[in-house]
Write a protein that holds these residues in place. Structure first.
Motif, mmCIF file in Angstrom:
data_model
loop_
_atom_site.group_PDB
_atom_site.id
_atom_site.type_symbol
_atom_site.label_atom_id
_atom_site.label_comp_id
_atom_site.label_asym_id
_atom_site.label_seq_id
_atom_site.Cartn_x
_atom_site.Cartn_y
_atom_site.Cartn_z
ATOM 1 N N ALA A 116 0.511 -1.461 -0.190
ATOM 2 C CA ALA A 116 -0.090 -0.256 -0.156
ATOM 3 C C ALA A 116 1.212 1.213 0.016
ATOM 4 O O ALA A 116 0.379 1.954 0.622
ATOM 5 C CB ALA A 116 -1.372 -0.409 1.507
ATOM 6 N N THR A 118 2.820 4.013 -1.471
ATOM 7 C CA THR A 118 2.321 5.739 -3.110
ATOM 8 C C THR A 118 3.450 5.041 -3.853
ATOM 9 O O THR A 118 4.544 5.807 -3.817
ATOM 10 C CB THR A 118 2.018 6.877 -2.648
ATOM 11 O OG1 THR A 118 0.271 6.975 -1.955
ATOM 12 C CG2 THR A 118 1.518 7.703 -3.924
ATOM 13 N N ARG A 140 -6.549 -2.097 -5.456
ATOM 14 C CA ARG A 140 -5.647 -1.424 -5.771
ATOM 15 C C ARG A 140 -4.623 -0.333 -5.729
ATOM 16 O O ARG A 140 -4.915 -0.361 -4.003
ATOM 17 C CB ARG A 140 -7.164 -0.577 -5.712
ATOM 18 C CG ARG A 140 -7.492 0.893 -6.453
ATOM 19 C CD ARG A 140 -8.665 1.201 -5.641
ATOM 20 N NE ARG A 140 -9.206 2.659 -6.161
ATOM 21 C CZ ARG A 140 -9.725 3.959 -5.242
ATOM 22 N NH1 ARG A 140 -9.896 3.861 -4.301
ATOM 23 N NH2 ARG A 140 -9.967 5.038 -6.566
ATOM 24 N N ARG A 142 -1.893 2.361 -5.201
ATOM 25 C CA ARG A 142 -1.945 3.951 -5.159
ATOM 26 C C ARG A 142 -0.577 4.496 -5.476
ATOM 27 O O ARG A 142 0.186 4.372 -5.346
ATOM 28 C CB ARG A 142 -1.606 4.131 -3.209
ATOM 29 C CG ARG A 142 -2.083 3.423 -2.378
ATOM 30 C CD ARG A 142 -1.919 3.294 -1.219
ATOM 31 N NE ARG A 142 -3.314 4.011 0.085
ATOM 32 C CZ ARG A 142 -3.136 4.390 1.062
ATOM 33 N NH1 ARG A 142 -2.120 4.209 1.981
ATOM 34 N NH2 ARG A 142 -3.520 3.523 1.997
ATOM 35 N N VAL A 182 -6.903 7.394 -13.523
ATOM 36 C CA VAL A 182 -7.970 7.036 -12.384
ATOM 37 C C VAL A 182 -9.221 6.298 -13.777
ATOM 38 O O VAL A 182 -10.046 5.586 -12.903
ATOM 39 C CB VAL A 182 -8.961 8.776 -11.825
ATOM 40 C CG1 VAL A 182 -9.647 8.817 -12.199
ATOM 41 C CG2 VAL A 182 -7.835 9.640 -11.440
ATOM 42 N N ALA A 186 -7.097 3.492 -10.656
ATOM 43 C CA ALA A 186 -6.583 3.498 -9.152
ATOM 44 C C ALA A 186 -6.827 4.657 -8.688
ATOM 45 O O ALA A 186 -7.476 5.472 -8.212
ATOM 46 C CB ALA A 186 -4.880 3.451 -10.049
ATOM 47 N N ASP A 187 -6.161 4.682 -7.586
ATOM 48 C CA ASP A 187 -6.796 5.505 -6.289
ATOM 49 C C ASP A 187 -5.561 5.716 -6.686
ATOM 50 O O ASP A 187 -4.365 6.234 -5.922
ATOM 51 C CB ASP A 187 -6.382 4.195 -5.330
ATOM 52 C CG ASP A 187 -6.575 5.247 -3.828
ATOM 53 O OD1 ASP A 187 -6.814 6.522 -3.952
ATOM 54 O OD2 ASP A 187 -6.310 5.143 -2.844
ATOM 55 N N TRP A 188 -6.050 7.395 -7.214
ATOM 56 C CA TRP A 188 -4.889 8.438 -7.622
ATOM 57 C C TRP A 188 -4.356 9.546 -6.183
ATOM 58 O O TRP A 188 -5.721 9.941 -6.122
ATOM 59 C CB TRP A 188 -5.259 9.597 -8.599
ATOM 60 C CG TRP A 188 -4.548 10.876 -9.038
ATOM 61 C CD1 TRP A 188 -3.330 10.688 -9.549
ATOM 62 C CD2 TRP A 188 -5.687 11.861 -9.143
ATOM 63 N NE1 TRP A 188 -3.099 12.004 -9.852
ATOM 64 C CE2 TRP A 188 -3.995 12.375 -9.583
ATOM 65 C CE3 TRP A 188 -6.210 12.645 -9.168
ATOM 66 C CZ2 TRP A 188 -4.472 14.007 -9.120
ATOM 67 C CZ3 TRP A 188 -6.438 13.789 -8.929
ATOM 68 C CH2 TRP A 188 -4.781 14.834 -9.239
ATOM 69 N N ARG A 189 -3.052 9.502 -5.934
ATOM 70 C CA ARG A 189 -3.136 10.327 -4.772
ATOM 71 C C ARG A 189 -2.690 11.554 -4.727
ATOM 72 O O ARG A 189 -2.256 12.188 -3.945
ATOM 73 C CB ARG A 189 -2.270 9.096 -4.026
ATOM 74 C CG ARG A 189 -2.731 7.455 -3.931
ATOM 75 C CD ARG A 189 -3.807 7.787 -2.947
ATOM 76 N NE ARG A 189 -3.624 8.431 -1.704
ATOM 77 C CZ ARG A 189 -4.678 8.729 -1.024
ATOM 78 N NH1 ARG A 189 -5.602 8.847 -1.738
ATOM 79 N NH2 ARG A 189 -4.132 9.445 0.324
#
Length: 400
Positions: A116, A118, A140, A142, A182, A186-189
């Motif tokens: 997890a 980024t 998913r 980051r 996106v 994905a989890d856009w950070r």
């Protein structure tokens, strides 16, 4: 004779003590790096006072010594890493982690995604690999986008923006990459925007941060509000004569004023500054023992048991165009000892192995200890330790 550079105020007493510990206690074995955590903690406190509401990330590459990382973990908001090896170093320290750097392997991407972490994407193809790896793992990812800005940090020792670069996605392609990741789920950070490092000009850093915020706002207008914008760092430290500490208060005030007047597209975004050298550089001292004193053609040489194999930067072989002496002292000297001009060299069979070139120091003999200051950042792990097979130095953290 060239001035040797200003010895940091924390270490002016001779014979030397570091973090309240005597040289005799610290140099049972030499060479050794000693890091005074009191100085690091003070730097963190100064940052907090100047940059209210801005996250502080530590760039692990500056100094990845395990006890130092553990002591810093409760005081910083995140760690920025550049390899799977550094990921292992910060595992378990319970802080946010981001992973930057070109050339991430599939194995590194997989490890970071599963942990997890980024990932600061450096290219479109790296994004494709990360998305495919995450899909196979059923995770998913980051993902943030590292942006190669269309400007550079003026006066920086290492310029990382405003030109063709292996670092980051060119600014005019960054929005398209965000939309792609996106859309892929994905989890856009957010964004990582780093224009340069080792700058001592507060005005240049203020200008770079302002331009970084402008760039982030333009990108946000296109793709939406980013959760986080890493503003990079770039805060330098003075290694040589006539160099001064940067004005942190002025930089912090300018940034607070800009953050108080953010455009709508950045309202709700968190901001971080990523620092390495500024936090730890002045906290470190490299201690090496004189093993021989010799004369050659009218010059005196102090030959030590450590050198550029441990502290490459002080030898002038880590990106320095013109070699200049780091601050250096005879740690075991009496305050009233007579002085002489000498060159301090290491044990390696190369003329590059010089820690001090024609510096005025108290008279020293075999058994005396040399202190090379400003050794807390880009020291041991940035040096060719294996060159010629000499033993590795010790590392000691004091004041934690």
């Amino acid at each position: 004779m060239k001035p040797m550079g200003a010895i940091p105020s924390d270490f002016r007493g001779l014979p030397l003590t570091i973090g309240g510990r005597s040289i005799a206690e610290l140099t049972e074995h030499t060479p050794v790096f000693v890091y005074d955590f009191g100085i690091v903690a003070d730097r963190i406190a100064r940052f907090r006072g100047a940059f209210t509401g801005v996250d502080l990330h530590y760039a692990v590459k500056a100094n990845p010594y395990g006890p130092l990382l553990a002591a810093m973990a409760p005081l910083v908001d995140g760690f920025d890493i550049a390899s799977a090896g550094e990921l292992a170093m910060v595992a378990g320290l319970r802080r946010a982690v981001s992973f930057a750097g070109p050339g991430k392997t599939d194995a590194e991407l997989d490890a970071a995604i599963r942990a997890a972490v980024t990932i600061n994407l450096e290219s479109e193809s790296e994004a494709d690999r990360a998305l495919a790896i995450a899909d196979r793992a059923g995770v998913r990812p980051r993902l943030a986008v590292r942006v190669n800005p269309d400007f550079e940090l003026r006066g920086s020792g290492m310029r990382m923006g405003g030109r063709a670069s292996p670092f980051g996605v060119d600014a005019d392609r960054a929005a398209a990459l965000v939309r792609r990741i996106v859309a892929a789920g994905a989890d856009w950070r957010g964004f990582h925007i780093f224009a340069g490092s080792q700058a001592l000009d507060a005005a240049a850093i203020i200008d770079s941060q302002a331009r970084t915020l402008d760039l982030a706002a333009r990108l946000a207008d296109d793709v939406g509000t980013p959760p986080l914008v890493n503003l990079g760092g770039g805060f330098g430290i003075p290694y040589f004569p006539n160099e001064l500490l940067i004005d942190i208060a002025a930089i912090g005030q300018a940034l607070r004023e800009r953050l108080a007047a953010l455009p709508a597209s950045l309202v709700g975004t968190r901001f971080a500054i990523e620092l390495g050298r500024w936090l730890v550089g002045e906290a470190g001292v490299y201690l090496t023992r004189v093993i021989d004193r010799k004369e050659s053609k009218g010059e005196t040489f102090l030959v030590c048991d450590g050198g550029m194999n441990h502290q490459l930067a002080a030898s002038g072989n880590l990106g320095t165009v013109v070699r200049r002496n780091y601050p250096i002292a005879i740690a075991t000297a009496a305050p009233d000892a007579p002085r002489e001009v000498v060159s301090v060299v290491g044990p390696l069979c190369t003329p590059l192995d010089r820690l001090g070139d024609q510096v005025e120091l108290p008279v020293a003999h075999p058994g005396d200890v040399i202190a090379v200051f400003m050794a807390g950042a880009y020291g041991l792990t940035a040096s060719p330790q294996a060159f010629l097979g000499h033993p590795a130095p010790a590392e000691i953290l004091v004041g934690a």
